[in-house]
Design an enzyme around this catalytic site. Structure first.
Site, PDB file in Angstrom:
ATOM      1  N   HIS A 200       0.825  -1.208   0.000  1.00  0.00           N
ATOM      2  CA  HIS A 200       0.000   0.000   0.000  1.00  0.00           C
ATOM      3  C   HIS A 200       0.864   1.265   0.000  1.00  0.00           C
ATOM      4  O   HIS A 200       0.662   2.169  -0.830  1.00  0.00           O
ATOM      5  CB  HIS A 200      -0.922  -0.005   1.225  1.00  0.00           C
ATOM      6  CG  HIS A 200      -1.842   1.170   1.286  1.00  0.00           C
ATOM      7  ND1 HIS A 200      -3.079   1.176   0.705  1.00  0.00           N
ATOM      8  CD2 HIS A 200      -1.693   2.402   1.859  1.00  0.00           C
ATOM      9  CE1 HIS A 200      -3.658   2.339   0.905  1.00  0.00           C
ATOM     10  NE2 HIS A 200      -2.836   3.114   1.614  1.00  0.00           N
ATOM     11  N   GLU A 201       1.824   1.322   0.926  1.00  0.00           N
ATOM     12  CA  GLU A 201       2.663   2.519   1.010  1.00  0.00           C
ATOM     13  C   GLU A 201       3.582   2.651  -0.196  1.00  0.00           C
ATOM     14  O   GLU A 201       3.903   3.761  -0.626  1.00  0.00           O
ATOM     15  CB  GLU A 201       3.472   2.505   2.304  1.00  0.00           C
ATOM     16  CG  GLU A 201       2.634   2.452   3.577  1.00  0.00           C
ATOM     17  CD  GLU A 201       1.587   3.547   3.635  1.00  0.00           C
ATOM     18  OE1 GLU A 201       1.794   4.626   3.056  1.00  0.00           O
ATOM     19  OE2 GLU A 201       0.526   3.314   4.256  1.00  0.00           O
TER      20      GLU A 201
ATOM     21  N   HIS B 263       1.838   4.629  -2.952  1.00  0.00           N
ATOM     22  CA  HIS B 263       1.975   6.085  -2.782  1.00  0.00           C
ATOM     23  C   HIS B 263       3.384   6.547  -3.153  1.00  0.00           C
ATOM     24  O   HIS B 263       3.567   7.541  -3.866  1.00  0.00           O
ATOM     25  CB  HIS B 263       1.707   6.473  -1.316  1.00  0.00           C
ATOM     26  CG  HIS B 263       0.310   6.228  -0.857  1.00  0.00           C
ATOM     27  ND1 HIS B 263      -0.791   6.701  -1.520  1.00  0.00           N
ATOM     28  CD2 HIS B 263      -0.158   5.571   0.235  1.00  0.00           C
ATOM     29  CE1 HIS B 263      -1.888   6.345  -0.865  1.00  0.00           C
ATOM     30  NE2 HIS B 263      -1.528   5.648   0.202  1.00  0.00           N
TER      31      HIS B 263
END
Length: 448
Positions: free
Chosen positions: A103-104, A107
């Site tokens: 997920h990170e 980004h």
């Protein structure tokens, strides 16, 4: 990371309390086949759910994670969460960590590939446990495993980057910022599909075979069922003359209802035991609440096998149907949470409970980790879309508000106040869930 584990309308495989409190009793192989069914909506029909316990041991509810596709080798009915072996805990923790990292990373990559400045990449929140620096980015592991974050130097008072630098995230066009904020969600969705595709190719998908009647995996000694001749492995084909079909949990409910309505009264059961077909009468004992109990655990009379795709188009077809079916289940579960919030709010799980579920799945059957990982990815993606402060959806809502206002941002103090309050709320909620779920672990309960 927070996870919704409320029930959905579809059949779950991971439960805190289940009809299926049984083992993989091989006596089912001698029962006549009735039908072979590909699982509805999703071959795996995966969800984390809470169902009512259909154990006829008594009235006490027993919370237990169960995997309906890969039943355990011995029946258990334990309260709380059972984290199992250290190896299974490590496997579940690794899955959870990988999902947060993915997920990170979404980004992070969306920002760096656009040339946007990034200052931090963190897994967890709170005090730093370990860190290193590379190319002006601080990579850290933090104390509270509630998620992670990617930091930007936009409002860092210690940064020597000019406030009007075009490569600061706040100075980029709205579309660039939308891409960065939504990239984590997209990364989890892609990762979920990749996991499902890998399962299809490597181990195949389960197919359910349904048989008439209700399976009796376990009979408690000195119970009414044991006293009147019911044995583990028996299949109940009819109750008081009413034939039981192969409709799964509904059939289980019929048996439960008849037994509960007849304390101290005879109940006629038609039993299949191996090649024998005969009738027995059982007199349910009267429990403390006045309902009948016979001291057995019941499960739908089903068996599972695996199917593998025969060619490449079938591989994509299997993976696609499973992915969309699983996504539907997650969305439906979230909808049920909001529609029945007072009943489902207590079923939100934190990282301790998530790892406990994963450990139970890993110990039951390693193949279940595919489903567990895909489910967590989609849950994380959906929950992060919610327009709440500190979540990606909250940031997207602020960007959308800016677009509606013709490019005029909210005052910096207002925006920071909204996000800071959201972060504090998530931290306090996360800590509360960690404490609550830890106290619900079996070995902790035994110590208290």
């Amino acid at each position: 990371m927070l996870l919704n584990i409320s029930s959905s309308s579809s059949s779950p495989i991971l439960n805190r309390s289940s009809h299926l409190l049984s083992n993989s009793n091989n006596s089912a192989s001698s029962f006549p086949r009735k039908s072979k069914i590909h699982l509805p909506k999703s071959h795996l029909s995966t969800n984390l759910s809470t169902l009512s316990n259909h154990s006829l041991y008594g009235t006490q509810n027993r919370a237990l994670f169960r995997n309906k596709r890969y039943p355990y080798h011995s029946p258990r009915a334990l309260a709380g969460f059972d984290i199992g072996s250290f190896e299974s805990v490590l496997e579940a923790s690794a899955v959870l960590t990988a999902i947060i990292v993915v997920h990170e990373s979404g980004h992070f990559l969306a920002a760096t590939l656009q040339g946007i400045r990034v200052s931090k990449f963190a897994i967890g929140f709170g005090p730093i446990l370990a860190k290193f620096n590379s190319k002006n980015v601080e990579y850290s592991l933090r104390a509270f495993p509630l998620g992670g974050f990617v930091g930007f130097p936009d409002n860092d008072p210690d940064s020597d980057i000019p406030v009007d630098d075009i490569n600061l995230l706040k100075n980029r066009p709205i579309w660039d910022r939308v891409i960065v904020v939504s990239a984590g969600i997209v990364a989890n969705v892609i990762f979920a599909y990749a996991i499902i595709f890998t399962q299809v190719v490597s181990v195949g998908l389960p197919v359910q075979e349904s048989f008439p009647g209700v399976l009796v995996p376990d009979v408690r000694s000195s119970s009414a069922a044991s006293r009147d001749g019911l044995l583990p492995g028996d299949v109940i084909l009819a109750v008081d003359g009413a034939e039981l079909s192969n409709s799964g949990s509904d059939t289980v409910s019929k048996v439960v209802d008849v037994v509960k309505r007849n304390p101290d009264h005879n109940v006629l059961l038609r039993i299949k035991r191996g090649k024998e077909d005969f009738e027995i009468q059982i007199t349910p004992d009267k429990s403390s609440d006045g309902t009948g109990r016979i001291g057995v655990q019941l499960s739908p009379n089903v068996r599972f096998s695996k199917v593998r795709p025969k060619n490449i188009p079938e591989t994509f077809s299997f993976a696609g149907r499973e992915f969309f079916g699983l996504s539907y289940n997650v969305l439906d579960s979230l909808k049920q949470t909001f529609l029945n919030f007072s009943q489902t709010a207590s079923k939100v799980a934190g990282p301790v409970a998530i790892i406990a579920v994963g450990a139970e799945v890993a110990r039951s059957n390693a193949d279940g980790l595919y489903q567990f990982a895909a489910l967590l990815n989609l849950n994380l993606a959906v929950i992060n879309l919610l327009p709440l402060p500190a979540l990606d959806g909250g940031t997207l809502a602020l960007i959308l508000l800016e677009a509606v206002r013709g490019g005029r941002k909210l005052p910096l103090e207002v925006e920071q106040g909204i996000m800071s309050s959201g972060i504090m709320l998530v931290l306090f909620l996360g800590l509360f869930l960690i404490v609550k779920d830890t106290l619900n672990l079996d070995f902790i309960k035994e110590m208290l």
